[in-house]
Every structure is written in C-alpha cells, then in structure tokens.
Scaffold this motif. Structure first.
Motif, short mmCIF file in Angstrom:
data_model
loop_
_atom_site.label_atom_id
_atom_site.label_comp_id
_atom_site.label_asym_id
_atom_site.label_seq_id
_atom_site.Cartn_x
_atom_site.Cartn_y
_atom_site.Cartn_z
N ILE A 36 0.83 -1.20 0.00
CA ILE A 36 0.00 0.00 0.00
C ILE A 36 0.87 1.25 0.00
CG2 ILE A 36 -1.58 1.33 1.45
CD1 ILE A 36 -2.91 -1.37 2.15
N GLU A 37 1.96 1.24 0.77
CA GLU A 37 2.86 2.40 0.76
C GLU A 37 3.48 2.59 -0.61
OE1 GLU A 37 5.60 1.71 3.92
OE2 GLU A 37 4.21 2.33 5.50
N ARG A 38 3.89 1.51 -1.25
CA ARG A 38 4.45 1.62 -2.60
C ARG A 38 3.44 2.24 -3.55
NH1 ARG A 38 3.99 0.67 -7.36
NH2 ARG A 38 2.00 -0.37 -6.97
N TYR A 39 2.21 1.77 -3.48
CA TYR A 39 1.16 2.29 -4.36
C TYR A 39 0.94 3.79 -4.12
CZ TYR A 39 -3.66 3.74 -5.24
OH TYR A 39 -4.76 4.46 -5.59
N SER A 40 0.79 4.19 -2.87
CA SER A 40 0.46 5.58 -2.57
C SER A 40 1.61 6.52 -2.93
CB SER A 40 0.07 5.74 -1.09
OG SER A 40 1.14 5.38 -0.25
N ARG A 74 7.97 9.83 -12.31
CA ARG A 74 8.73 8.62 -12.00
C ARG A 74 7.92 7.76 -11.05
NH1 ARG A 74 11.32 6.75 -7.48
NH2 ARG A 74 13.19 5.48 -7.79
N ARG A 75 7.68 6.50 -11.44
CA ARG A 75 6.91 5.63 -10.57
C ARG A 75 7.82 4.89 -9.59
NH1 ARG A 75 6.29 0.12 -11.60
NH2 ARG A 75 4.29 0.27 -10.54
N ILE A 76 7.23 4.33 -8.56
CA ILE A 76 7.94 3.56 -7.55
C ILE A 76 7.64 2.10 -7.80
CG2 ILE A 76 8.28 3.20 -5.09
CD1 ILE A 76 9.01 6.03 -6.04
N ASN A 77 8.65 1.34 -8.16
CA ASN A 77 8.44 -0.06 -8.52
C ASN A 77 8.69 -1.01 -7.35
OD1 ASN A 77 7.86 -2.17 -10.38
ND2 ASN A 77 10.05 -2.58 -10.58
N SER A 78 9.58 -0.60 -6.44
CA SER A 78 9.98 -1.47 -5.34
C SER A 78 9.29 -1.07 -4.05
CB SER A 78 11.50 -1.41 -5.16
OG SER A 78 11.89 -2.01 -3.95
N LYS A 79 8.98 -2.05 -3.22
CA LYS A 79 8.35 -1.77 -1.94
C LYS A 79 9.28 -1.00 -1.01
CE LYS A 79 5.41 -5.90 -2.07
NZ LYS A 79 5.11 -7.19 -1.45
N ASN A 80 10.56 -1.20 -1.15
CA ASN A 80 11.53 -0.51 -0.28
C ASN A 80 12.29 0.56 -1.06
OD1 ASN A 80 11.26 -1.94 2.32
ND2 ASN A 80 11.86 -3.72 1.13
N ASP A 81 11.62 1.19 -2.02
CA ASP A 81 12.25 2.22 -2.84
C ASP A 81 12.82 3.34 -1.97
OD1 ASP A 81 12.28 3.46 -5.80
OD2 ASP A 81 11.80 5.02 -4.33
N TYR A 82 13.97 3.84 -2.36
CA TYR A 82 14.68 4.84 -1.57
C TYR A 82 13.86 6.13 -1.42
CZ TYR A 82 18.55 7.64 0.21
OH TYR A 82 19.33 8.44 1.00
N VAL A 83 13.26 6.61 -2.52
CA VAL A 83 12.47 7.84 -2.45
C VAL A 83 11.28 7.66 -1.53
CG1 VAL A 83 11.11 9.49 -3.77
CG2 VAL A 83 13.21 8.56 -4.75
N ALA A 84 10.65 6.49 -1.60
CA ALA A 84 9.51 6.22 -0.74
C ALA A 84 9.90 6.28 0.73
CB ALA A 84 8.92 4.85 -1.07
N GLN A 85 11.05 5.71 1.06
CA GLN A 85 11.49 5.71 2.46
C GLN A 85 11.80 7.12 2.94
OE1 GLN A 85 11.20 2.94 4.31
NE2 GLN A 85 10.33 2.15 2.41
N GLN A 86 12.37 7.96 2.08
CA GLN A 86 12.65 9.34 2.47
C GLN A 86 11.36 10.12 2.67
OE1 GLN A 86 15.66 10.24 3.40
NE2 GLN A 86 16.22 8.14 2.85
N ALA A 87 10.35 9.84 1.83
CA ALA A 87 9.06 10.51 1.99
C ALA A 87 8.43 10.15 3.33
CB ALA A 87 8.14 10.14 0.84
N LEU A 88 8.52 8.87 3.69
CA LEU A 88 7.95 8.43 4.96
C LEU A 88 8.68 9.07 6.14
CD1 LEU A 88 7.40 4.67 4.10
CD2 LEU A 88 5.61 6.34 4.58
N LYS A 89 10.01 9.16 6.04
CA LYS A 89 10.77 9.80 7.11
C LYS A 89 10.39 11.27 7.25
CE LYS A 89 14.87 6.82 6.87
NZ LYS A 89 16.32 6.76 6.54
N MET A 90 10.20 11.93 6.09
CA MET A 90 9.86 13.34 6.13
C MET A 90 8.55 13.57 6.86
SD MET A 90 9.37 15.95 2.94
CE MET A 90 7.83 15.18 2.48
#
Length: 555
Positions: free
Chosen positions: A180-184, A195-211
């Motif tokens: 769900i996090e990858r999708y959102s 740019r889409r997020i293909n991986s569940k542990n994508d680096y950009v996704a993790q930085q967004a969550l930290k922010m």
C-alpha cells in the motif's frame, strides 16, 4: 576613602536585586496569564513559564483533551503551552463557526517553534505560512498539481497502479502494508516527478515516509522547547536538538530539490509537476529582477512544495487504506453490503471503472470511504493549527490575535451527538435520507481534511484515488483477519493505532481471499496490462540523501 567604599559593590546584593527583578517579571507575566485566562474557555490550571506542559501527555494527548472537554463541559478547551494559550476545538459546530464561517480571519498560522522555526519552514513552507500573499502564491502553485481539474488527468495511471496493488495483495498478502505504501507513493511520485515507484523498499519512498515524521513536531506537550522558545537559541553543545532538526530538515529539503532537477532528464519528468515548479521559479526570479519589489521563489520553497506533495500523498492515502482493511476485517456485515452493491452494479466478470464512480452507481462505496475517513481520521489534530489575524469575541470569550486553535478530530469525529456509537463502522451515516444520517455543519458530513481556506490541498487527489482503489479491493477480495500459529483468526483491536499525529493502525494480520476464480484471473490479466502501460514512468534516480549532505543550507 569614602568614594572607594561607595564604589565597592556587594555581589550578594547584586544577585539579590537581580533575583527580585526576575521574580517580579515572572509574577507579572503569570498575572498576565491568569488575567487572560478569565476570558478564555475553561481548562486545567496553568503553571508559570511552562503552562500545562507537564500535565499534557506526550503520547495521544487528543484522548486526554477529549476527557478534559467532557469534564469541563465545554466545546472549546484551553490549555497553556508555555506562556501562551492553545484553544482545543472539540465540537464540529464551533469549529465551523470559527474556521469556516469566519475563514477571512481564521486562516492564518500561529508561531510554531519546532514545526516552524526549528526546521526553517516558518516563511518558506505552505503548510505553516501565515495567511497572506505569500501563502496564496504557494496555494496557487500546489493547485496546479492537485486541484480538482488537474487530477482528472491522473486517472489512467492511478487506475493502473491500483491494479498492480490488488495483484500484490493477492500474491504477497503478508506484505500488504508495504504494498500500500508503494502504491500511494508511486502515484504521487508520478504526479511530482514523472517517475513511478516499482519497489516496496524504494529509496524515495522511504525518504518521503521519514519526512512525514515531522508532523509530530506540531503535537503540544512533546517538546519543552515549544513551551520555552528561548531554548531554540541555546548553543548546540548545551542543547543539540535545534541544531539537529535544522540540519536534518535542510538536507532533506536539498535532496527533494535535487530530485526535482534530476527528473528533468526523463521523458515523463518533462510533463510532471516538478518541471512546472522549476519553470515557475525561473519566471518569478526573472520578474523579481525586473521589478525590484517583486518576490522570487527560493530553492527551499520549491523543495517544500515538492516534499509536501509526496509526503501528504503517502500518509493520508496509505493510512486510510490500512484503516479500511482493518474495518472490513472487523465489521464483516459492512463488507458484505459493499460487495452486494458491487455484485449488483459491476458483477464479477469485469472490474469497477471510473464511470461506475462518476455516475454514482456505487453510493454505499462512496459512503464507506467517507466513514473510513471519519472513523479513524489520519490527521488526528486536523493538521496544522489555525490562528486568527485579529481579536475575536465569541460565546462570551475573548481571543487575542494570533491565538492557536487546534482541532481535536478524535473528539469531533466521535461526538455522540453527531456520530452515535462512534466506534462502530457504519457507512449509513453518510447515505442521504438514511435514519443514521445526522445534521452536520457542512454538506460533506465530516472534516477529515480540515476547514476553510486551509483545507488540505491534496483532498481531491486523495479522495479520487481512495474511492477507486478501495472499491477495487472490496470487489476483488473477502478481507478477513489473519491466522495465528494454530490456524485460528487473530483477534484484531480497532483501537491499536500509532501515537503519531498522522495516525495509522499498528501492524496487524489480514487475509485477502479472491472472491472467485474469474476475479482472480481478471486481477492477473489487468495487472499485466497495467504494468506494460506504466513502463513509461520507469525512470530511476541515482540520488541519495548523502548527495545532499555536503551542502545542507538552501537559500
């Protein structure tokens, strides 16, 4: 001799005199607080300097505030954070009177020490900017990305990403939170950077969550620095938190600005919001050069807008979807009603479409999404506090200009007058003409995205994605509690939520059982088609936060 004696100063007397001055100043200030308190709503008695800081729980204070409001029998509760009052709104009708009907006055922000000054956002970030021309510029820029007209252009990739999400829930259900996090993040990243997020542990996704962890900076009672702003000026060797916050936020901001620049090198990045932002920055800088009184747009402001876009897209969407899964597993009767509507309108030989939603063929689903947003509102303190730009008299109380007004959504969305049996999940509350529907001060029937002119900018994008993705999920699966080691259904707790201001369910187990073999096959086929359609957005990033670290200061 006499002159020498006259010039000699007794250090004890000096210290005593200074102590008297300090004590007098403290007493005068405390007298001011108590004088102000006479004309403010009731609340716990404040102490000098720190106010109610040590009486306010550091975790989930909204629950305590709800109880205090009930104890004092007031829709507005006054707590003191340091030397300044904070008005906690615990009633939808009072909040509407002030923040919506008088939005011309109540659309500003109070001074925020940790959420603002400490992380250098007070004058640079849309979320905490005072109401005025600069905020209007930011709002207009953000509207270009997430306004009600713009979001219709995103339906194609929102639908494709949703199809991939449903496949992931079917083939890898144990990782449903990461899916769900990858999708959102992916849908919002396409909007922002192409740019889409293909991986569940994508680096950009993790930085967004930290922010998004920074939202906790707005919770009263967490940081003593909020009660004693002078601590912000202490040297780093004595009190390192302000320095750490400032440096960390500067590095993250620089990272998102560099990510925006990097996205211009991809085909889809040329059509994304980041390209629009950089073009607007250039135009505003050129205008500033021609008109010496004009204002440009700093790199820090661009980074803030881009970060707000993806950060807001992560938490609201993913947390709401997790709450919906929890609700479906805990309230199977509601799930069956939604599936019966799906079967009657959509059937099992095709999946839900935008037309089904646009033509209001699925009213129970629409009500269900509204109930999720009400039942466990993500921004439990309604985001960032409001402030009035001029003194206000209301219900016999006097509020000085720049008073902090915080919405307690936990209390507002659980008020028994507006939502009887509030912890029951009942979409019928939002069905027109249904006996469960109650009067509410707005046509929507709730306030999950805030009030007035400071409502969440991303509301249209979030609601559009939620209705489609949750509808597809309910159409595809029987959502059930997970199994324990003995093969029995685990007992789920509807109150097991995180302590964050942007709250979400704590980790829980759930199962996603396809409702038929036809649906299972459709899910796989549509996911394969969606993956092909999304390849255009498969640009990668080479950036990490370490790339931003050497020069963390943005101008």
């Amino acid at each position: 001799m006499l002159q020498t004696q006259f010039l000699a100063v007794d250090p004890v007397l000096v210290a005593a005199f200074a102590a008297v001055l300090v004590l007098t100043a403290l007493l005068a200030d405390y007298a001011r607080m108590l004088w102000m308190r006479r004309r403010l709503p009731p609340g716990p008695f404040p102490w000098p300097i720190v106010g109610n800081h040590f009486q306010t729980p550091a975790t989930r204070p909204w629950i305590t505030w709800e109880k205090w409001a009930q104890y004092y029998r007031t829709p507005m509760l006054t707590i003191w954070i340091g030397r300044h009052p904070r008005i906690i709104l615990c009633d939808a009708w009072v909040a509407s009177d002030l923040l919506e009907k008088r939005s011309d006055i109540f659309s500003s922000r109070p001074r925020l020490i940790v959420m603002g000054d400490a992380i250098n956002t007070t004058t640079t970030n849309q979320t905490v900017l005072p109401y005025g021309d600069r905020w209007r510029v930011h709002r207009k820029l953000m509207h270009a990305a997430v306004g009600s007209q713009a979001i219709r252009n995103y339906r194609s990739f929102q639908a494709d990403e949703s199809k991939l999400l449903i496949r992931d829930l079917m083939v890898d259900p144990n990782d449903f939170e990461l899916s769900i996090e990858r999708y959102s993040v992916s849908t919002t990243s396409i909007v922002g950077w192409g740019r889409r997020i293909n991986s569940k542990n994508d680096y950009v996704a993790q930085q967004a969550l930290k922010m998004m962890e920074a939202v906790n900076f707005v919770v009263p009672g967490v940081f003593l620095m909020e009660a004693i702003p002078a601590m912000l000026q202490l040297p780093a060797w004595l009190y390192s938190l302000p320095h750490t916050l400032h440096m960390g936020s500067a590095i993250i901001a620089r990272y998102f600005y560099m990510l925006t620049e990097e996205s211009l090198g991809t085909r889809c990045g040329q059509e994304a919001f980041g390209k629009y932002m950089l073009d607007e920055q250039k135009k505003m800088e050129e205008k500033k050069e021609k008109n010496k009184n004009g204002q440009g747009l700093s790199d820090l402001e661009v980074a803030g807008l881009m970060g707000n876009l993806i950060g807001g897209g992560v938490d609201t969407t993913s947390s709401t979807m997790l709450s919906c899964i929890l609700a479906m597993a805990c309230f199977p009767d509601v799930q069956r009603k939604a599936q019966q509507e799906m079967d009657a309108v959509v059937g099992r030989d095709r999946s839900p479409t935008w037309a089904d939603l646009d033509e209001n063929r699925l009213p129970y689903l629409t009500a269900l999404v509204k109930e999720v947003l009400r039942w466990r509102t993500v921004t439990v303190l309604a985001g960032i506090p409001h402030a009035n730009t001029q003194p206000v008299e209301y219900q016999g109380y006097h509020f000085q200009a720049n008073t902090n007004f915080t919405g307690n959504m936990w209390a507002i969305h659980r008020h028994p007058r507006d939502f009887p049996q509030p912890d029951d999940f009942r979409p019928e509350r939002f069905l027109d003409g249904h006996a469960d529907q109650r009067p509410y001060p707005n046509a929507r029937g709730s306030n999950p995205f805030g009030w007035g002119r400071r409502q969440c900018s991303g509301q249209p994008l979030a609601e559009q994605g939620l209705r489609y993705s949750l509808g597809r999920m309910i159409w595809a699966f029987d959502i059930l509690p997970g199994l324990d080691d003995q093969g029995q259904n685990v007992k789920l707790d509807i109150f097991a939520y995180t302590e964050s201001e942007n709250t979400r369910p704590e980790a829980f187990k759930a199962r996603f059982v396809p409702r038929s073999d036809t649906i299972r096959q459709l899910v796989l086929e549509e996911a394969a088609e969606a993956r092909e359609a999304l390849r255009i957005y498969d640009g990668d990033t080479k950036l990490s936060v370490d790339d931003a670290a050497p020069n963390p200061c943005l101008v």
